[in-house]
Design a protein around this motif. Structure first.
Motif, short mmCIF file in Angstrom:
data_model
loop_
_atom_site.label_atom_id
_atom_site.label_comp_id
_atom_site.label_asym_id
_atom_site.label_seq_id
_atom_site.Cartn_x
_atom_site.Cartn_y
_atom_site.Cartn_z
N VAL A 89 0.09 11.40 5.56
CA VAL A 89 0.93 10.69 6.52
C VAL A 89 0.32 10.93 7.89
O VAL A 89 -0.16 12.03 8.18
CB VAL A 89 2.37 11.25 6.52
N ASP A 134 1.15 5.65 5.10
CA ASP A 134 2.41 6.02 5.73
C ASP A 134 2.15 6.54 7.13
O ASP A 134 1.17 7.26 7.36
CB ASP A 134 3.10 7.11 4.91
N ARG A 162 10.47 13.62 9.73
CA ARG A 162 10.19 12.40 8.97
C ARG A 162 8.82 12.43 8.33
O ARG A 162 8.62 11.87 7.26
CB ARG A 162 10.28 11.19 9.90
N ARG A 170 8.44 11.74 4.44
CA ARG A 170 7.52 10.69 3.97
C ARG A 170 6.48 11.26 3.02
O ARG A 170 6.15 10.68 2.00
CB ARG A 170 6.78 10.07 5.13
N ARG A 175 5.90 10.32 -0.83
CA ARG A 175 4.61 9.82 -1.30
C ARG A 175 4.11 10.60 -2.53
O ARG A 175 3.57 10.03 -3.47
CB ARG A 175 3.59 9.90 -0.15
#
Lengths: 329, 329
Positions: free
Chosen positions: B143, B155, B299, B303, B307
């Motif tokens: 991410v 992401d 976040r 995330r 994932r």
DNA sequence: AACGTTCAACTGAACGTTCAAAGCGGGAGA
DNA sequence: TCTCCCGCTTTGAACGTTCAGTTGAACGTT
């Protein structure tokens, strides 16, 4: 993901031979070695670190607890040290694992008990640091950056703040200053007391009576520095140099002086401590004492690995020389 | 160290029952559960993380590459984000593993290949960041904090720099300024371009013609800010506000203005970006845009875990609102 | 030919955990 | 009485690696 078994199968050898190619190549005949290396390349094989860790009962991880820094506080030394540490650790097959310091200041012992890390590096230690005491009692491998006063009870690497203080005094007197002042932290901080003691000793060495040095004690904030500067300048006999225990205070000093129309570096010199990233960018650029963080990190890692090798060996404290960086103040 | 077998022996049950007590207590009868819990306490048993990692084929580690920051450079956002990230990760059973960015800027793919980490968090991304491209291609979980322009290909969590720029413009115009200038980074930086675009849009929204806004482009240094300030003030028509793309440049602006005898915040307002730790301590305290780093970190971790759960799910980019902090400039 | 030495490669075992599946009483329903 | 099910517990197996010990072949010595 290819495993060592896949490589062995492809090269027509046993798994141990593959292991040997990687860990003790001289035990394998050149011909076999080449075949195995080809297989490794073809399959893009990488030994699984989790399996290695499990087998070796080593996580190859070094825990560092991050002080909870408020959004507007600065941790100028901590962050740079952590950078240096992760670099030096990587050279020795280790990595740095960060974790937030728990509320009560205790180190997360459970990280060690679960073998998530092989041990700890403690930063920002204080006198008789409870974290160090706790870890030593549990016989957890650890090294501190900074002394705790408990010499011989654990491994430590530190920068010689006394010598740093001396160097500051020597420089100031050599440049002709005779009425230096010092802004220290409240009494009781090991780091702060050593820097101050060194400064006073340095004055004496250079022929300035330490009892004539005006010493103020303030917390470690910019505003505290401003306040100290105002206090020092409002008296009838102004100092001709102000040395401080930290750059942050020095920032305040410079600002406080400017608010009274005095620019640092002319009638009154100002010296900080730590060479934090902003020091060079201040106006005027700040004279300060630089800590050899890379070298500290290198030795911390070396000490730590030595401790893992020999859990019962004698504890060592290493002291490194800081370095005065003369800029415009 | 006690293992699960020791606990099982002491409680007179099988190892799996001990495992169940810890991982699925409802499967165990209350009586047995108590016996096992007693044994765990007595032996101070902690499940071995290496073994769990090995078994689960998960390292529970999140790699973060540290940009190599020179000793005098500042990484105001990176460090604070890393702190926040390690805190948020710890809440979800993960930890942050730091590693130095390799010379060529490539992510250490080998950390993933060896399963030392489960994936990466990329910070300080740039447009079409090669690290992101490489990781996406290899299907490595990661991410980014910051967009790369390649929306939908990985992401990302980012702070809306456009909105931040707009907010700055709105504030300046609302306080009566009509001739704002902007000091931007060289064209091409995604972050910088968005902040500038937002600022110009905000001006237009507030009734100031964007084409009248003087835009200078400078690198991200204090000295570059000083230079920009001097350039802006020496012309015949001085701006009545200077917005910038970063706090570091703003520091230079304030200093450059002062060198010409102009104090920031009066005739000329100054606004930075990032709310770095020094912003509140500047003289005068800097008005700037704060990024919600804790929320970003929260976040990013969420995330990342999502994932891992679903490697093939669609990529998501989340955008968070920054917050203008009005201080004295 | 018997024996010892050396080098290269192989096999067994273990590190601690958890998933999947199997075992085992006891009670309910046919 | 037999079967099925349910709740609780156990057993087998596997994750990938490397240490320690073994096998086997080649070679030189007696």
């Amino acid at each position: 993901m290819a495993t060592i078994i896949d490589v062995a199968a492809r090269a027509g050898v046993s798994r141990q031979t593959v292991s040997n190619v990687l860990n003790a190549p001289d035990r394998v005949s050149p011909d076999t070695r080449r075949r195995v290396e080809d297989a490794i390349t073809t399959l893009n094989y990488r030994p699984n670190r989790s399996a290695q860790n499990f087998r070796a009962q080593r996580s190859h991880l070094l825990g560092v607890d991050l002080a909870t820094v408020g959004p507007h506080e600065v941790a100028p030394v901590l962050d740079r040290f952590v950078h240096a540490l992760s670099q030096q650790a990587a050279r020795r097959g280790y990595h740095v694992l960060l974790f937030p310091r728990s509320g009560d200041g205790a180190v997360h012992l459970s990280l060690y008990e679960t073998r998530t890390v092989d041990g700890f590096v403690l930063v920002d230690t204080e006198r008789d640091d409870p974290r160090a005491t706790a870890l030593a009692e549990q016989r957890v491998p650890f090294v501190t950056f900074g002394r705790t006063g408990a010499t011989g009870e654990h491994d430590a690497v530190d920068v010689d703040g006394f010598a740093g203080g001396q160097a500051v005094a020597a420089e100031l007197v050599a440049s002709g200053r005779r009425r230096p002042a010092y802004v220290a932290w409240p009494e009781g901080s090991l780091v702060g007391d050593l820097r101050l003691a060194g400064f006073l000793a340095g004055c004496e060495d250079a022929g300035v009576d330490p009892s004539d040095v005006r010493v103020l004690r303030r917390l470690n904030g910019v505003e505290d520095g401003v306040d100290a500067a105002v206090t020092l300048l409002e008296g009838s006999e102004r100092p001709d140099a102000i040395a401080t225990v930290s750059d942050l205070i020095a920032v305040g000093i410079i600002r406080g002086m400017r608010s009274l129309g005095v620019r640092a570096g002319n009638e009154i010199r100002v010296v900080g401590f730590d060479d934090s990233p902003l020091a060079a960018h201040l106006d005027p650029p700040l004279t300060t004492v630089r800590q050899p963080l890379d070298e500290v990190a290198r030795r911390v890692v070396a000490r730590f690995l030595a401790r893992l090798e020999d859990p019962d060996g004698p504890s060592v404290t290493e002291l490194l020389e800081p370095c005065l960086v003369v800029r415009r103040t």
